[in-house]
Design a protein around this motif. Structure first.
Motif, PDB file in Angstrom:
ATOM      1  N   ARG A   1       5.355   4.998  -7.411  1.00  0.00           N
ATOM      2  CA  ARG A   1       4.494   3.845  -7.613  1.00  0.00           C
ATOM      3  C   ARG A   1       2.992   4.478  -7.450  1.00  0.00           C
ATOM      4  O   ARG A   1       2.250   3.840  -8.304  1.00  0.00           O
ATOM      5  CB  ARG A   1       4.752   2.689  -6.305  1.00  0.00           C
ATOM      6  CG  ARG A   1       4.302   1.347  -6.618  1.00  0.00           C
ATOM      7  CD  ARG A   1       4.783   0.471  -5.718  1.00  0.00           C
ATOM      8  NE  ARG A   1       3.925   0.595  -4.289  1.00  0.00           N
ATOM      9  CZ  ARG A   1       4.678   0.701  -3.272  1.00  0.00           C
ATOM     10  NH1 ARG A   1       5.926   0.911  -3.029  1.00  0.00           N
ATOM     11  NH2 ARG A   1       3.936   0.884  -1.962  1.00  0.00           N
ATOM     12  N   GLY A   2       2.686   5.435  -6.514  1.00  0.00           N
ATOM     13  CA  GLY A   2       1.450   6.008  -6.327  1.00  0.00           C
ATOM     14  C   GLY A   2       0.913   6.658  -7.557  1.00  0.00           C
ATOM     15  O   GLY A   2      -0.103   6.596  -7.940  1.00  0.00           O
TER      16      GLY A   2
ATOM     17  N   SER B   1       0.917  -1.091   0.102  1.00  0.00           N
ATOM     18  CA  SER B   1       0.149   0.074  -0.070  1.00  0.00           C
ATOM     19  C   SER B   1       0.844   1.225   0.128  1.00  0.00           C
ATOM     20  O   SER B   1       1.712   1.463   1.021  1.00  0.00           O
ATOM     21  CB  SER B   1      -0.895   0.090   1.292  1.00  0.00           C
ATOM     22  OG  SER B   1      -1.364   1.398   1.538  1.00  0.00           O
ATOM     23  N   VAL B   2       0.592   2.032  -0.892  1.00  0.00           N
ATOM     24  CA  VAL B   2       1.307   3.508  -1.064  1.00  0.00           C
ATOM     25  C   VAL B   2       1.328   4.545   0.277  1.00  0.00           C
ATOM     26  O   VAL B   2       2.125   4.598   0.888  1.00  0.00           O
ATOM     27  CB  VAL B   2       0.994   4.204  -2.273  1.00  0.00           C
ATOM     28  CG1 VAL B   2       1.626   5.592  -1.984  1.00  0.00           C
ATOM     29  CG2 VAL B   2       1.515   3.462  -3.486  1.00  0.00           C
ATOM     30  N   ARG B   3      -0.246   4.205   0.672  1.00  0.00           N
ATOM     31  CA  ARG B   3      -0.357   4.977   1.916  1.00  0.00           C
ATOM     32  C   ARG B   3       0.333   4.439   3.404  1.00  0.00           C
ATOM     33  O   ARG B   3       1.170   5.070   4.155  1.00  0.00           O
ATOM     34  CB  ARG B   3      -1.704   5.093   2.075  1.00  0.00           C
ATOM     35  CG  ARG B   3      -2.326   5.582   3.679  1.00  0.00           C
ATOM     36  CD  ARG B   3      -3.520   5.054   4.292  1.00  0.00           C
ATOM     37  NE  ARG B   3      -3.744   5.741   5.552  1.00  0.00           N
ATOM     38  CZ  ARG B   3      -3.398   5.189   6.713  1.00  0.00           C
ATOM     39  NH1 ARG B   3      -3.125   4.136   6.887  1.00  0.00           N
ATOM     40  NH2 ARG B   3      -3.658   6.036   7.570  1.00  0.00           N
TER      41      ARG B   3
ATOM     42  N   GLU C   1      -2.909   6.484  -7.708  1.00  0.00           N
ATOM     43  CA  GLU C   1      -3.370   6.970  -6.397  1.00  0.00           C
ATOM     44  C   GLU C   1      -2.842   8.415  -6.067  1.00  0.00           C
ATOM     45  O   GLU C   1      -3.171   9.288  -5.186  1.00  0.00           O
ATOM     46  CB  GLU C   1      -2.646   6.117  -5.434  1.00  0.00           C
ATOM     47  CG  GLU C   1      -3.300   4.670  -5.388  1.00  0.00           C
ATOM     48  CD  GLU C   1      -2.601   3.732  -4.619  1.00  0.00           C
ATOM     49  OE1 GLU C   1      -2.526   3.850  -3.231  1.00  0.00           O
ATOM     50  OE2 GLU C   1      -1.487   3.042  -5.210  1.00  0.00           O
ATOM     51  N   ILE C   2      -1.882   8.912  -6.680  1.00  0.00           N
ATOM     52  CA  ILE C   2      -1.186  10.292  -6.699  1.00  0.00           C
ATOM     53  C   ILE C   2      -1.209  11.092  -7.955  1.00  0.00           C
ATOM     54  O   ILE C   2      -0.627  10.453  -8.857  1.00  0.00           O
ATOM     55  CB  ILE C   2       0.308  10.263  -5.947  1.00  0.00           C
ATOM     56  CG1 ILE C   2       0.262   9.513  -4.471  1.00  0.00           C
ATOM     57  CG2 ILE C   2       0.779  11.436  -6.105  1.00  0.00           C
ATOM     58  CD1 ILE C   2       1.463   9.288  -3.911  1.00  0.00           C
TER      59      ILE C   2
ATOM     60  N   SER D   1       0.068   4.069 -10.338  1.00  0.00           N
ATOM     61  CA  SER D   1      -1.376   3.566 -10.045  1.00  0.00           C
ATOM     62  C   SER D   1      -2.652   4.401  -9.858  1.00  0.00           C
ATOM     63  O   SER D   1      -3.648   3.733 -10.033  1.00  0.00           O
ATOM     64  CB  SER D   1      -1.277   2.586  -8.606  1.00  0.00           C
ATOM     65  OG  SER D   1      -0.968   3.659  -7.499  1.00  0.00           O
TER      66      SER D   1
ATOM     67  N   LEU E   1      -2.247  12.999   1.149  1.00  0.00           N
ATOM     68  CA  LEU E   1      -2.938  12.187   0.218  1.00  0.00           C
ATOM     69  C   LEU E   1      -4.213  12.630  -0.235  1.00  0.00           C
ATOM     70  O   LEU E   1      -4.497  12.659  -1.541  1.00  0.00           O
ATOM     71  CB  LEU E   1      -3.123  10.962   0.956  1.00  0.00           C
ATOM     72  CG  LEU E   1      -1.850   9.849   0.403  1.00  0.00           C
ATOM     73  CD1 LEU E   1      -2.270   8.563   1.109  1.00  0.00           C
ATOM     74  CD2 LEU E   1      -1.532   9.551  -0.750  1.00  0.00           C
TER      75      LEU E   1
ATOM     76  N   LEU F   1       6.437   7.246  -4.155  1.00  0.00           N
ATOM     77  CA  LEU F   1       5.748   8.117  -4.928  1.00  0.00           C
ATOM     78  C   LEU F   1       5.406   7.979  -6.343  1.00  0.00           C
ATOM     79  O   LEU F   1       4.256   7.952  -6.757  1.00  0.00           O
ATOM     80  CB  LEU F   1       6.356   9.442  -4.545  1.00  0.00           C
ATOM     81  CG  LEU F   1       6.216  10.152  -3.120  1.00  0.00           C
ATOM     82  CD1 LEU F   1       6.783  11.511  -3.152  1.00  0.00           C
ATOM     83  CD2 LEU F   1       4.743  10.069  -2.464  1.00  0.00           C
TER      84      LEU F   1
ATOM     85  N   ARG G   1      -4.371  13.726  -4.505  1.00  0.00           N
ATOM     86  CA  ARG G   1      -5.165  12.717  -5.561  1.00  0.00           C
ATOM     87  C   ARG G   1      -5.465  13.384  -6.712  1.00  0.00           C
ATOM     88  O   ARG G   1      -5.930  14.524  -6.829  1.00  0.00           O
ATOM     89  CB  ARG G   1      -6.206  12.109  -4.686  1.00  0.00           C
ATOM     90  CG  ARG G   1      -6.158  11.281  -3.663  1.00  0.00           C
ATOM     91  CD  ARG G   1      -7.195  10.418  -3.267  1.00  0.00           C
ATOM     92  NE  ARG G   1      -6.953   9.495  -2.061  1.00  0.00           N
ATOM     93  CZ  ARG G   1      -7.081   9.638  -0.955  1.00  0.00           C
ATOM     94  NH1 ARG G   1      -7.648  10.755  -0.468  1.00  0.00           N
ATOM     95  NH2 ARG G   1      -6.945   8.801   0.063  1.00  0.00           N
TER      96      ARG G   1
END
Length: 247
Positions: free
Chosen positions: A191-192, A131-133, A197-198, A195, A240, A189, A244
């Motif tokens: 990776r986020g 999980s990025v978070r 997510e960011i 995906s 986050l 980051l 987003r």
């Protein structure tokens, strides 16, 4: 991104064992402890072939000797010696080993002091990748714990202050520790961003500063502010929400 929360935080793989816990309940900076190494015949170790790292022959390098030498430096600093005061010769004498024993392990004082700084470190666990978070929370939580250790440890503050005054030592720490942490944050980051997510339209280092900035502010600029449990989660979740992708 600048991660100077605690300039005695080590890189993964440090050989020094962990120590006790801080009074706040968070894991404290590591202190290596040994019984003795004087008279253990370490001076009989053969010189490394060709002088290169990893080319040692004969009896394996003694982890107990490594730890004892680092512990000797920490003891001398606790007793009031400055980094500038410490010569390799004095360190060897105080540790009860020959000077050659110290030089077989470290090329000079900068390399030795880097291990001393790592011996005081609170490790940053490797990202789990699930999980990025969660990985971001883990990174910021390690910063929070290093901040607590810094506030509670007079020795940590002493080493931090003196190493910053030694450009060669500080550069070595920045290269071997801080830059590695920065790279881990960039990878999380990225990776986020991949995906979704960011948001991916901002520079990754700029986004990293949004996450680490609030923690750095409390640790370095506003040391009267508390570093409570849950702070890492609060920062990560708030940032986050702001980074987003929209629409």
């Amino acid at each position: 991104m600048t991660d100077t929360v605690l300039a005695v935080a080590g890189a993964p793989g440090s050989p020094h064992p962990a120590a006790a816990t801080t009074t706040a309940g968070a894991p404290g900076p590591r202190r290596a402890t040994v019984t003795a190494v004087a008279g253990d015949g370490l001076d009989a170790l053969p010189e490394p072939a060709g002088g290169g790292a990893g080319e040692r022959r004969g009896r394996p390098r003694s982890a107990a000797a490594d730890t004892a030498i680092v512990e000797t430096v920490l003891r001398l600093l606790e007793e009031g010696a400055t980094v500038a005061d410490l010569s390799m010769e004095r360190i060897a004498r105080e540790a009860g080993v020959g000077k050659a024993t110290v030089y077989r392990r470290w090329s000079g004082k900068p390399a030795l002091m880097l291990d001393v700084m790592q011996a005081l470190d609170i490790d940053t666990p490797a990202p789990t990748g699930t999980s990025v978070r969660d990985d971001l929370v883990q990174m910021l939580e390690s910063m929070r714990r290093r901040g607590i250790a810094k506030r509670q440890s007079a020795l940590v503050l002493t080493v931090l202050t003196q190493v910053k005054a030694q450009p060669e030592l500080w550069d070595a720490y920045h290269t071997n520790v801080i830059q590695k942490r920065q790279q881990v944050m960039r990878e999380i980051l990225a990776r986020g961003m991949a995906s979704g997510e960011i948001r991916a339209d901002e520079d990754v280092d700029f986004v990293a500063e949004l996450f680490v900035g609030p923690m750095l502010s409390r640790v370095l600029l506003h040391e009267w502010q508390e570093l409570p449990e849950g702070l890492a989660e609060r920062i990560v979740d708030t940032v986050l929400d702001g980074v987003r992708p929209r629409g």
